[in-house]
Write a protein that holds these residues in place. Sequence first.
Motif, PDB file in Angstrom:
ATOM      1  N   GLY A  99       0.771  -1.239   0.000  1.00 22.72           N
ATOM      2  CA  GLY A  99       0.000   0.000   0.000  1.00 22.72           C
ATOM      3  C   GLY A  99       0.796   1.278   0.000  1.00 22.72           C
ATOM      4  N   VAL A 100       2.126   1.195  -0.095  1.00 24.77           N
ATOM      5  CA  VAL A 100       2.956   2.400  -0.104  1.00 24.77           C
ATOM      6  C   VAL A 100       2.830   3.111  -1.455  1.00 24.77           C
ATOM      7  N   ALA A 101       2.689   4.422  -1.405  1.00 27.86           N
ATOM      8  CA  ALA A 101       2.697   5.240  -2.624  1.00 27.86           C
ATOM      9  C   ALA A 101       4.127   5.698  -2.877  1.00 27.86           C
ATOM     10  N   VAL A 102       4.631   5.447  -4.082  1.00 29.45           N
ATOM     11  CA  VAL A 102       6.017   5.772  -4.421  1.00 29.45           C
ATOM     12  C   VAL A 102       6.056   6.792  -5.542  1.00 29.45           C
ATOM     13  N   LEU A 103       6.813   7.857  -5.326  1.00 28.47           N
ATOM     14  CA  LEU A 103       7.091   8.812  -6.394  1.00 28.47           C
ATOM     15  C   LEU A 103       8.586   8.792  -6.640  1.00 28.47           C
ATOM     16  N   VAL A 104       8.987   8.495  -7.870  1.00 23.40           N
ATOM     17  CA  VAL A 104      10.397   8.308  -8.181  1.00 23.40           C
ATOM     18  C   VAL A 104      10.798   9.157  -9.387  1.00 23.40           C
TER      19      VAL A 104
END
Length: 256
Positions: free
Chosen positions: A183-188
């Motif tokens: 459920g982690v939101a990742v912005l890369v």
Amino acid sequence: MNDYAIEARQVSKSYGPVLALDKVSLHVKTGSIYGLVGDNGAGKSTFLKLLAGHVFPTSGEIRLFGQFEEKELLRCRRQTGVMIEHPGYFPNMTVENTLEYYRIQKGIPGKEKAEEMLHLTKLWEKRKSRCKKLSLGQKQRLAMACATLHRPSVLFLDEPTSGVDPRTRREFWKHINAMTQNGVAVLVTTHFMEEAEYCDEIALIFQGGVIARGTPDDLKAKAPRTEKTEERAEDMTLEDAFIAYIEAVGRKGGAA
């Protein structure tokens, strides 16, 4: 509950007369990977720092989990992890002491959390090594360990695989995908187009603005067509598409 972990609404950033970011908007869902893709100097890192709270926008609004008021936004930022490009360490501190320092700073109880992270990032055998003795890939893994030690709900990654070998790169993405499953939101941010294929959605950044956004397949399918790109329409890569979008911007006057 808000479906979006991260929101930016018409966010701009100026440094004196220099406009580094121009009215950028995005929405990142929980459990997804959102990529900011572009050349060095395009504005990707500036935007990530704004979202992470390291710098403040000149205009526009940033929300985390639907919250935008200063007090609530500060509370939400405690649920975020940040891995910046070329992180700084205390060069003479050991790997395990570095992680222990971050554990204490984040108020995380129990040394076993740090030990677990050392195993997870394959740094256990290097735990007694001084940071200055680590390879670049090992330093990047340590940065990831420090950023995720407190099990964040949102993770900001700035060029996490820059300068590392292909094997380490694959390990990073395996770790990132495992976190999104929880459920982690990742912005890369990245300038590696092959890595961008791992993202659920991408914003192509050029000259401080978004010139296109969508899934990797959508961006390739909807890339501006010229005689050159028509020849490669069936086997177009994301890099081909990015170049096509940039050239289209140039034909319209050279600004995003």
